[in-house]
Design a protein around this motif. Sequence first.
Motif, PDB file in Angstrom:
ATOM      1  N   LEU A 142       0.859  -0.978   0.572  1.00 40.94           N
ATOM      2  CA  LEU A 142      -0.021   0.269  -0.152  1.00 40.94           C
ATOM      3  C   LEU A 142       0.886   1.505   0.164  1.00 40.94           C
ATOM      4  O   LEU A 142       0.370   2.077  -0.643  1.00 40.94           O
ATOM      5  N   LEU A 143       1.986   1.278   0.938  1.00 38.98           N
ATOM      6  CA  LEU A 143       3.041   2.026   1.303  1.00 38.98           C
ATOM      7  C   LEU A 143       3.594   2.434  -0.583  1.00 38.98           C
ATOM      8  O   LEU A 143       3.416   4.125  -0.840  1.00 38.98           O
ATOM      9  N   LEU A 144       3.701   1.454  -1.325  1.00 41.37           N
ATOM     10  CA  LEU A 144       4.638   1.616  -2.122  1.00 41.37           C
ATOM     11  C   LEU A 144       3.354   2.114  -3.658  1.00 41.37           C
ATOM     12  O   LEU A 144       3.592   3.043  -4.056  1.00 41.37           O
ATOM     13  N   VAL A 145       2.460   1.476  -3.596  1.00 43.29           N
ATOM     14  CA  VAL A 145       1.410   2.260  -4.610  1.00 43.29           C
ATOM     15  C   VAL A 145       0.643   3.685  -4.218  1.00 43.29           C
ATOM     16  O   VAL A 145       1.131   4.170  -5.217  1.00 43.29           O
ATOM     17  N   VAL A 146       0.224   2.968  -3.205  1.00 43.78           N
ATOM     18  CA  VAL A 146      -0.640   4.364  -3.208  1.00 43.78           C
ATOM     19  C   VAL A 146       0.977   6.119  -2.697  1.00 43.78           C
ATOM     20  O   VAL A 146      -0.047   7.567  -3.512  1.00 43.78           O
ATOM     21  N   GLY A 147       1.486   5.912  -2.318  1.00 46.25           N
ATOM     22  CA  GLY A 147       2.611   6.371  -2.246  1.00 46.25           C
ATOM     23  C   GLY A 147       3.018   7.187  -3.354  1.00 46.25           C
ATOM     24  O   GLY A 147       3.339   8.115  -4.078  1.00 46.25           O
ATOM     25  N   ASN A 148       3.398   6.544  -4.057  1.00 43.29           N
ATOM     26  CA  ASN A 148       4.182   6.445  -5.469  1.00 43.29           C
ATOM     27  C   ASN A 148       3.081   7.013  -6.490  1.00 43.29           C
ATOM     28  O   ASN A 148       3.482   7.711  -6.754  1.00 43.29           O
ATOM     29  N   ALA A 149       1.629   6.638  -6.229  1.00 41.26           N
ATOM     30  CA  ALA A 149       0.492   7.534  -7.388  1.00 41.26           C
ATOM     31  C   ALA A 149       0.321   8.847  -5.851  1.00 41.26           C
ATOM     32  O   ALA A 149       0.192  10.037  -7.267  1.00 41.26           O
ATOM     33  N   LEU A 150       0.749   9.159  -4.814  1.00 43.12           N
ATOM     34  CA  LEU A 150      -0.044  10.187  -4.667  1.00 43.12           C
ATOM     35  C   LEU A 150       1.867  11.757  -4.587  1.00 43.12           C
ATOM     36  O   LEU A 150       1.649  12.613  -5.307  1.00 43.12           O
ATOM     37  N   ILE A 151       2.900  11.561  -5.201  1.00 43.50           N
ATOM     38  CA  ILE A 151       4.127  11.984  -5.853  1.00 43.50           C
ATOM     39  C   ILE A 151       3.663  12.059  -7.097  1.00 43.50           C
ATOM     40  O   ILE A 151       4.213  12.646  -7.648  1.00 43.50           O
ATOM     41  N   PHE A 152       3.535  11.208  -7.831  1.00 45.65           N
ATOM     42  CA  PHE A 152       3.470  11.085  -8.812  1.00 45.65           C
ATOM     43  C   PHE A 152       2.660  12.338  -9.385  1.00 45.65           C
ATOM     44  O   PHE A 152       2.601  13.332 -10.127  1.00 45.65           O
ATOM     45  N   LEU A 153       0.802  12.741  -8.413  1.00 41.71           N
ATOM     46  CA  LEU A 153      -0.186  13.295  -8.967  1.00 41.71           C
ATOM     47  C   LEU A 153       0.660  14.842  -8.209  1.00 41.71           C
ATOM     48  O   LEU A 153       0.195  16.274  -9.355  1.00 41.71           O
ATOM     49  N   SER A 154       1.200  14.869  -7.179  1.00 46.15           N
ATOM     50  CA  SER A 154       2.257  16.120  -6.780  1.00 46.15           C
ATOM     51  C   SER A 154       3.143  16.335  -7.637  1.00 46.15           C
ATOM     52  O   SER A 154       3.085  18.070  -8.033  1.00 46.15           O
ATOM     53  N   LEU A 155       3.668  15.467  -8.577  1.00 42.58           N
ATOM     54  CA  LEU A 155       4.624  15.908  -8.833  1.00 42.58           C
ATOM     55  C   LEU A 155       3.888  16.659 -10.728  1.00 42.58           C
ATOM     56  O   LEU A 155       4.252  17.646 -11.199  1.00 42.58           O
ATOM     57  N   LYS A 156       3.267  16.287 -10.866  1.00 44.24           N
ATOM     58  CA  LYS A 156       2.420  16.271 -12.453  1.00 44.24           C
ATOM     59  C   LYS A 156       1.899  18.265 -11.950  1.00 44.24           C
ATOM     60  O   LYS A 156       1.703  18.640 -12.918  1.00 44.24           O
ATOM     61  N   LEU A 157       1.301  18.178 -10.762  1.00 43.35           N
ATOM     62  CA  LEU A 157       1.089  19.672 -10.791  1.00 43.35           C
ATOM     63  C   LEU A 157       2.014  20.275 -10.635  1.00 43.35           C
ATOM     64  O   LEU A 157       1.504  21.238 -11.457  1.00 43.35           O
ATOM     65  N   ALA A 158       2.837  19.908 -10.484  1.00 45.91           N
ATOM     66  CA  ALA A 158       3.851  21.480  -9.665  1.00 45.91           C
ATOM     67  C   ALA A 158       4.020  21.905 -11.219  1.00 45.91           C
ATOM     68  O   ALA A 158       4.395  22.783 -11.346  1.00 45.91           O
ATOM     69  N   GLY A 159       5.212  20.525 -11.863  1.00 51.72           N
ATOM     70  CA  GLY A 159       5.314  20.780 -13.129  1.00 51.72           C
ATOM     71  C   GLY A 159       4.542  21.517 -14.321  1.00 51.72           C
ATOM     72  O   GLY A 159       4.824  22.003 -15.368  1.00 51.72           O
ATOM     73  N   LYS A 160       2.774  20.366 -14.330  1.00 50.90           N
ATOM     74  CA  LYS A 160       2.303  21.472 -15.612  1.00 50.90           C
ATOM     75  C   LYS A 160       1.807  22.783 -15.135  1.00 50.90           C
ATOM     76  O   LYS A 160       1.504  23.464 -15.702  1.00 50.90           O
ATOM     77  N   LEU A 161       1.321  23.040 -13.472  1.00 50.00           N
ATOM     78  CA  LEU A 161       0.990  24.029 -13.469  1.00 50.00           C
ATOM     79  C   LEU A 161       2.511  25.281 -13.533  1.00 50.00           C
ATOM     80  O   LEU A 161       2.166  26.680 -14.396  1.00 50.00           O
ATOM     81  N   HIS A 162       3.598  24.763 -13.279  1.00 52.57           N
ATOM     82  CA  HIS A 162       4.323  25.589 -14.334  1.00 52.57           C
ATOM     83  C   HIS A 162       5.040  26.285 -15.487  1.00 52.57           C
ATOM     84  O   HIS A 162       5.440  27.054 -16.334  1.00 52.57           O
ATOM     85  N   GLU A 163       4.510  24.998 -16.280  1.00 55.15           N
ATOM     86  CA  GLU A 163       5.112  24.933 -17.731  1.00 55.15           C
ATOM     87  C   GLU A 163       3.393  25.612 -18.225  1.00 55.15           C
ATOM     88  O   GLU A 163       3.899  26.714 -18.392  1.00 55.15           O
ATOM     89  N   TYR A 164       2.053  25.909 -17.256  1.00 51.99           N
ATOM     90  CA  TYR A 164       1.201  26.296 -17.840  1.00 51.99           C
ATOM     91  C   TYR A 164       1.974  28.250 -17.682  1.00 51.99           C
ATOM     92  O   TYR A 164       1.559  29.481 -18.566  1.00 51.99           O
ATOM     93  N   LEU A 165       1.704  28.444 -15.968  1.00 49.95           N
ATOM     94  CA  LEU A 165       2.481  29.891 -16.030  1.00 49.95           C
ATOM     95  C   LEU A 165       3.691  30.025 -16.721  1.00 49.95           C
ATOM     96  O   LEU A 165       3.666  31.460 -17.189  1.00 49.95           O
ATOM     97  N   GLY A 166       4.935  29.158 -17.675  1.00 49.19           N
ATOM     98  CA  GLY A 166       5.754  29.864 -17.978  1.00 49.19           C
ATOM     99  C   GLY A 166       5.324  30.393 -19.387  1.00 49.19           C
ATOM    100  O   GLY A 166       5.819  31.053 -19.926  1.00 49.19           O
ATOM    101  N   LEU A 167       3.723  29.515 -19.453  1.00 47.96           N
ATOM    102  CA  LEU A 167       4.020  29.545 -21.377  1.00 47.96           C
ATOM    103  C   LEU A 167       2.136  31.290 -21.046  1.00 47.96           C
ATOM    104  O   LEU A 167       2.685  32.148 -22.259  1.00 47.96           O
ATOM    105  N   VAL A 168       2.090  32.030 -20.085  1.00 48.70           N
ATOM    106  CA  VAL A 168       0.794  32.471 -19.875  1.00 48.70           C
ATOM    107  C   VAL A 168       1.736  33.510 -19.394  1.00 48.70           C
ATOM    108  O   VAL A 168       1.677  35.091 -19.536  1.00 48.70           O
TER     109      VAL A 168
END
Lengths: 314, 503
Positions: free
Chosen positions: B376-402
């Motif tokens: 559970l730690l591995l699956v949920v933990g990695n999913a949460l980290i993935f979502l956090s990274l996705k959120l930060a990276g894509k948010l930054h990409e969007y802000l970088g373009l606008v």
Amino acid sequence: MTEAVPMIRTEHLRKEFHGHVALENLNLEVARGDVYGLIGPNGAGKTTLLRILATLERPTYGRVSIDGLDLETHPKEVHRRIGWMPDFQHAFEEMTVRDYLEYFARAYKLPADVRRKRLQHLLELTQLEVKAGDPVGNLSRGMKQRLSLGRTLMNDPALLLLDEPTSGLDPKARIDFRGIVKSLAAEGKTVLISSHILEDLSDFCNSVGILEKGRMVESGRIASIVARMKAATQLRVRVLAGLDRAAALVRECPHTVSLQVAGEWIEVTFSGGASEQADLLAGLSAAGVRMAAFEERRAGLEEIFLRGSSGEVS
Amino acid sequence: MFDNAEFVRNLRGDKDLPRGALHVACYVVMAGLWVLYHYARFQAGEAPARLAEPFLVGMMAFHFVAAAFAGLLAGGASIARDKENGTLDSQRLTALSPVELALGKLFGLMAPVHFVNLLGLPMALAAVLLGGYDPLLLLAVFAILTMASLFYCALGLLMSTGATKGDNGSGNAMIGGLLLTGVLAGCPMPVLEGLTPVPALFHLMNCQRAVERYYPPLAGVGIPIELITLLFYTLGTLACVIGVTRYFENPSAPPWTRRQLLIGYAGVMGAGLAFLLSFPAEIRVDGTSVLLGIAMFQSILLVALLGCGLLLTPDRERTELELWRGAASWREMLFGERGSPLPFLLLTAMLANAVPLTLWASPTFGGAIPPQEMVLLLVVGNALIFLSLKLAGKLHEYLGLVAPAYARFLTLMVLLFAALGPLGIGMSMLDRFEEYLPLLLLANPPFVLINLVSASHHSYDPPGLATTSILLLCVAASAACFLASRRRAQLAAEIARRREALG
């Protein structure tokens, strides 16, 4: 490399900075041994173009080659062929002139014996021998520019990229600097020099390009541009009496492209040759127009610039 | 007499950095040594025979701090000042390779910074001889100090690449250095003991502190802590030099390639693994400590990965450059642009989660985690980290373009708000402090994770908060992906039109 390969070639060059287009679809060729003057007002894109040629900026789009070498794939080989001099840079002010040149000689990895000879030659060329032991910070602006040129020549480059080298210099320093560049051109080096001061370039350039808002509006050898312009010569007629009649006669002439009246002068863009000019002159005399002058303006660098651009330059 | 006011006035007027740095170093070190001497006398109870130990320990700690500050200040200003004066480009065009330039700058900085260390050498030697220590001790201590100075100079240089003015560069480096020092000082994990020279010095001088009695450093394989310290500084210096080298190769590129990050990651994880394996077998850790340790590890990892992710996210200029070169394709539209850091960072996160979990679940540490919890730690933990990274990276990409000029600032603000906003809102609405803490769960995946699997901290997990956190993260990450992809597609279409017009 063969003679046919130009020293500089750009194809569809484009550069954007944060949505601002600095260079747009720029195609340029500079032949080996040419002294090419890049003219344009401040903000036209001259510095950006020179920085791209010096591999210091990457183009957004397009291809650039120096001596047949693509800048993207052969940057190190290009570095060996170029000498780049920015408009003005603070040197390492606490170093002496000799140490400064020595530092760059070592950075270019010149062997000790070559380094010594090169250093002496450059001190002589830039007329800085007497200042060799002085700190760079104590030099005048003109001397610092000459020192910067000395640094640029350290690797004996085949192509010199000089960005507004005489900007901010007093007349004497500008003349001195022009003298050095002339002697380098005489040695056969290809020089690309940018300036917004036409006087600096008119002296020794054999090719020019006019850059305006990132676009090359005119480019080529001065002689061929002038020849092209001859197809529509500029005539100036000074009329002392009968100005309206003279203007009407000139307008009616089938070779008149455009006409402008300024005071007692009529300025005409004329597509005819010498015979047609003689006919026009005879017609004006026969109509009783009293003239003090009837002359053909010679196209120089200023003329090329004024006709090729919107004229935003000193 | 020494006139402080005049000294400071002269110093301000002295624009020559190396000389100025030397003046400061001499003054600070001499004054510091004088204070230290009195401190040591106090500690030794006025007994001359006991003077050497507190003096030497204090002096080395003091030298470490002085060298770190001097290295960060001088390093931070170095490349940024070259950029400010326009001298960097001329150096980049010489025959020097990027590695030579980076090393030249590093060793050029080391001369004045190491001078700070050498100033203390005569007094240290006297203390060693009077205290009856082996003079070779000084060699080991100065080796560690030299490597620490080298690391902080390299860190300063790396921070300097991101600044355009010398003063800003120094400021960046100081903030970066302080953050790093804060993390090192604040982290209770014994592995981090090796990252400051003071424990090494204690060990060299046969002193023992409480932490060393419980966790003898690498006792299992007999590696002394000073070697761990040296290894850390060597690897850290290497990583910084690689970053600086890459900057000299291409100033507009991100500081590291994915391959370099992977090598760095493997090195750090390898060192950590060796350290953990070397623990004596008799040490047992209870489950709660293991889970909290993992949560803390993941928190630190998440911050580090977010930092790397944001640095590697292409800014507007790079995105446009890629699109002009025809990098846009249907595949990139669906899965992200070429060179996206996300898969790499996700892989890093998965490895980073798996290694400590496997270790802590192993019999060496008493098998603290049941298998189902570990999965559970591995699956949920990695999913949460993935979502956090996705959120930060894509948010930054969007802000970088606008809003290219403000993208970093805006991303930082949004992330800070996401991390602390719920807590702030809670504090303004509730009365008791401890009731606010669960709100931190909304923005802290590792703690969400821990509370999902551990009943020991159920009080920190009010019903539904963990689930809400995961759902919120899903929605926010999806929204950021949608915005960034749409903006990128618009830009790609616009650039394709312009390319067609050019022919």
